[in-house]
Design a protein around this motif. Structure first.
Motif, PDB file in Angstrom:
ATOM      1  N   SER A 159       3.712  20.649  15.258  1.00 41.31           N
ATOM      2  CA  SER A 159       3.050  20.279  14.081  1.00 41.31           C
ATOM      3  C   SER A 159       2.281  18.846  14.363  1.00 41.31           C
ATOM      4  CB  SER A 159       3.914  19.957  12.807  1.00 41.31           C
ATOM      5  OG  SER A 159       4.795  18.989  12.960  1.00 41.31           O
ATOM      6  N   SER A 160       2.335  18.549  15.659  1.00 36.72           N
ATOM      7  CA  SER A 160       1.728  17.493  16.220  1.00 36.72           C
ATOM      8  C   SER A 160       0.534  17.678  16.586  1.00 36.72           C
ATOM      9  CB  SER A 160       2.692  16.448  17.334  1.00 36.72           C
ATOM     10  OG  SER A 160       2.743  17.518  18.698  1.00 36.72           O
ATOM     11  N   ILE A 161      -0.126  16.655  17.218  1.00 32.64           N
ATOM     12  CA  ILE A 161      -1.607  16.932  17.919  1.00 32.64           C
ATOM     13  C   ILE A 161      -1.623  17.749  19.205  1.00 32.64           C
ATOM     14  CG2 ILE A 161      -1.485  14.651  19.224  1.00 32.64           C
ATOM     15  CD1 ILE A 161      -4.454  16.333  17.754  1.00 32.64           C
ATOM     16  N   ILE A 162      -0.280  17.708  19.667  1.00 34.95           N
ATOM     17  CA  ILE A 162      -0.185  18.449  20.984  1.00 34.95           C
ATOM     18  C   ILE A 162      -0.038  19.899  20.920  1.00 34.95           C
ATOM     19  CG2 ILE A 162       1.518  18.805  23.162  1.00 34.95           C
ATOM     20  CD1 ILE A 162       1.926  15.924  22.966  1.00 34.95           C
ATOM     21  N   GLY A 163       0.595  20.164  19.651  1.00 31.66           N
ATOM     22  CA  GLY A 163       0.744  21.634  19.043  1.00 31.66           C
ATOM     23  C   GLY A 163      -0.776  22.076  18.657  1.00 31.66           C
ATOM     24  N   SER A 164      -1.313  21.327  18.076  1.00 27.53           N
ATOM     25  CA  SER A 164      -2.835  21.625  17.746  1.00 27.53           C
ATOM     26  C   SER A 164      -3.695  22.042  18.844  1.00 27.53           C
ATOM     27  CB  SER A 164      -3.454  20.758  16.758  1.00 27.53           C
ATOM     28  OG  SER A 164      -2.610  20.347  15.582  1.00 27.53           O
ATOM     29  N   MET A 165      -3.464  21.154  19.931  1.00 29.55           N
ATOM     30  CA  MET A 165      -4.264  21.381  21.228  1.00 29.55           C
ATOM     31  C   MET A 165      -4.003  22.483  21.806  1.00 29.55           C
ATOM     32  SD  MET A 165      -3.935  17.348  22.649  1.00 29.55           S
ATOM     33  CE  MET A 165      -4.406  17.742  24.028  1.00 29.55           C
ATOM     34  N   LEU A 166      -2.595  22.871  21.793  1.00 24.00           N
ATOM     35  CA  LEU A 166      -2.259  24.219  22.307  1.00 24.00           C
ATOM     36  C   LEU A 166      -2.701  25.400  21.590  1.00 24.00           C
ATOM     37  CD1 LEU A 166       1.580  23.142  23.384  1.00 24.00           C
ATOM     38  CD2 LEU A 166      -0.526  23.527  25.022  1.00 24.00           C
ATOM     39  N   GLU A 167      -2.657  25.323  20.317  1.00 22.15           N
ATOM     40  CA  GLU A 167      -3.196  26.591  19.517  1.00 22.15           C
ATOM     41  C   GLU A 167      -4.682  26.686  19.597  1.00 22.15           C
ATOM     42  OE1 GLU A 167      -2.078  26.957  15.453  1.00 22.15           O
ATOM     43  OE2 GLU A 167      -0.589  25.645  15.709  1.00 22.15           O
ATOM     44  N   ILE A 168      -5.405  25.431  19.983  1.00 20.93           N
ATOM     45  CA  ILE A 168      -6.831  25.600  20.036  1.00 20.93           C
ATOM     46  C   ILE A 168      -7.255  26.162  21.425  1.00 20.93           C
ATOM     47  CG2 ILE A 168      -9.075  24.185  20.294  1.00 20.93           C
ATOM     48  CD1 ILE A 168      -8.204  22.803  17.798  1.00 20.93           C
ATOM     49  N   ILE A 169      -6.498  25.752  22.442  1.00 25.18           N
ATOM     50  CA  ILE A 169      -6.847  26.214  23.914  1.00 25.18           C
ATOM     51  C   ILE A 169      -6.656  27.548  23.913  1.00 25.18           C
ATOM     52  CG2 ILE A 169      -4.643  25.731  25.089  1.00 25.18           C
ATOM     53  CD1 ILE A 169      -8.323  24.620  26.347  1.00 25.18           C
ATOM     54  N   GLU A 170      -5.768  28.221  23.388  1.00 31.72           N
ATOM     55  CA  GLU A 170      -5.290  29.575  23.391  1.00 31.72           C
ATOM     56  C   GLU A 170      -6.398  30.271  22.532  1.00 31.72           C
ATOM     57  OE1 GLU A 170      -1.434  29.811  21.640  1.00 31.72           O
ATOM     58  OE2 GLU A 170      -0.343  29.304  23.601  1.00 31.72           O
ATOM     59  N   MET A 171      -6.964  29.997  21.762  1.00 31.78           N
ATOM     60  CA  MET A 171      -8.072  30.345  21.020  1.00 31.78           C
ATOM     61  C   MET A 171      -9.413  30.579  21.539  1.00 31.78           C
ATOM     62  SD  MET A 171      -6.674  31.353  18.175  1.00 31.78           S
ATOM     63  CE  MET A 171      -7.936  32.074  17.070  1.00 31.78           C
ATOM     64  N   ILE A 172      -9.595  29.714  22.520  1.00 31.30           N
ATOM     65  CA  ILE A 172     -10.913  29.584  23.397  1.00 31.30           C
ATOM     66  C   ILE A 172     -11.012  30.839  24.653  1.00 31.30           C
ATOM     67  CG2 ILE A 172     -12.693  28.155  24.762  1.00 31.30           C
ATOM     68  CD1 ILE A 172     -11.257  25.820  23.190  1.00 31.30           C
ATOM     69  N   PRO A 173     -11.619  31.645  24.533  1.00 31.58           N
ATOM     70  CA  PRO A 173     -11.752  32.598  25.557  1.00 31.58           C
ATOM     71  C   PRO A 173     -12.598  31.972  26.661  1.00 31.58           C
ATOM     72  CG  PRO A 173     -13.248  33.333  23.846  1.00 31.58           C
ATOM     73  CD  PRO A 173     -12.459  32.229  23.517  1.00 31.58           C
ATOM     74  N   PHE A 223       1.107  12.157  16.360  1.00 31.06           N
ATOM     75  CA  PHE A 223       1.988  12.354  17.426  1.00 31.06           C
ATOM     76  C   PHE A 223       3.330  12.904  17.339  1.00 31.06           C
ATOM     77  CE2 PHE A 223      -1.327   9.025  18.484  1.00 31.06           C
ATOM     78  CZ  PHE A 223      -1.984   9.501  19.504  1.00 31.06           C
ATOM     79  N   PRO A 224       4.031  13.562  18.294  1.00 37.95           N
ATOM     80  CA  PRO A 224       5.411  13.922  18.170  1.00 37.95           C
ATOM     81  C   PRO A 224       6.339  12.640  18.067  1.00 37.95           C
ATOM     82  CG  PRO A 224       4.565  14.498  20.329  1.00 37.95           C
ATOM     83  CD  PRO A 224       3.262  13.740  19.400  1.00 37.95           C
ATOM     84  N   ASP A 225       7.152  12.656  17.109  1.00 36.94           N
ATOM     85  CA  ASP A 225       8.337  11.685  16.793  1.00 36.94           C
ATOM     86  C   ASP A 225       9.233  12.385  15.863  1.00 36.94           C
ATOM     87  OD1 ASP A 225       7.009  11.838  13.966  1.00 36.94           O
ATOM     88  OD2 ASP A 225       6.369   9.651  14.325  1.00 36.94           O
ATOM     89  N   LYS A 226      10.013  11.469  15.351  1.00 34.18           N
ATOM     90  CA  LYS A 226      11.429  12.281  14.416  1.00 34.18           C
ATOM     91  C   LYS A 226      10.883  12.722  13.193  1.00 34.18           C
ATOM     92  CE  LYS A 226      12.694   7.794  12.565  1.00 34.18           C
ATOM     93  NZ  LYS A 226      14.110   6.803  12.402  1.00 34.18           N
ATOM     94  N   PHE A 227       9.609  12.363  12.783  1.00 37.85           N
ATOM     95  CA  PHE A 227       8.960  13.008  11.518  1.00 37.85           C
ATOM     96  C   PHE A 227       8.071  14.368  11.778  1.00 37.85           C
ATOM     97  CE2 PHE A 227       9.836   8.257  10.689  1.00 37.85           C
ATOM     98  CZ  PHE A 227      10.706   8.610   9.807  1.00 37.85           C
ATOM     99  N   SER A 262       7.379  17.329  14.448  1.00 39.53           N
ATOM    100  CA  SER A 262       7.784  18.223  15.621  1.00 39.53           C
ATOM    101  C   SER A 262       6.490  18.337  16.356  1.00 39.53           C
ATOM    102  CB  SER A 262       8.430  19.457  14.963  1.00 39.53           C
ATOM    103  OG  SER A 262       7.364  20.305  14.397  1.00 39.53           O
ATOM    104  N   LEU A 263       6.749  18.851  17.739  1.00 42.09           N
ATOM    105  CA  LEU A 263       5.855  19.039  18.555  1.00 42.09           C
ATOM    106  C   LEU A 263       4.878  19.947  17.998  1.00 42.09           C
ATOM    107  CD1 LEU A 263       5.138  18.131  21.593  1.00 42.09           C
ATOM    108  CD2 LEU A 263       6.343  19.926  22.328  1.00 42.09           C
TER     109      LEU A 263
END
Length: 72
Positions: free
Chosen positions: A13-27, A4-8, A10-11
């Motif tokens: 590199s967190s699960i939210i960033g991964s979710m955004l990358e994956i949703i952009e890869m799905i046509p 999860f995003p926290d002080k260690f 960043s957004l």
């Protein structure tokens, strides 16, 4: 373990960033699960891919039909 995003973590590199990358890869016409994992394996670990897909499914942004993943 889900990052999860926290002080260690960043957004991007967190699960939210991964979710955004994956949703952009799905046509809109969908993508095979193995094809998505091959594309994303260069950017993140398989555990992170599974965690991100699980979260996307839980919040109803994707759906699975046979071996394809579709955006909603």
């Amino acid at each position: 373990m889900i990052k999860f995003p926290d002080k260690f973590n960043s957004l991007p590199s967190s699960i939210i960033g991964s979710m955004l990358e994956i949703i952009e890869m799905i046509p809109h016409n969908g993508i095979e699960i193995n094809e998505l994992s091959k594309k994303m394996s260069q950017k993140m670990d398989l555990d992170d891919i599974i965690d991100a897909l699980t979260c996307l499914y839980a919040i109803n942004l994707i759906e699975r039909n046979d071996s394809k993943i579709y955006r909603k």
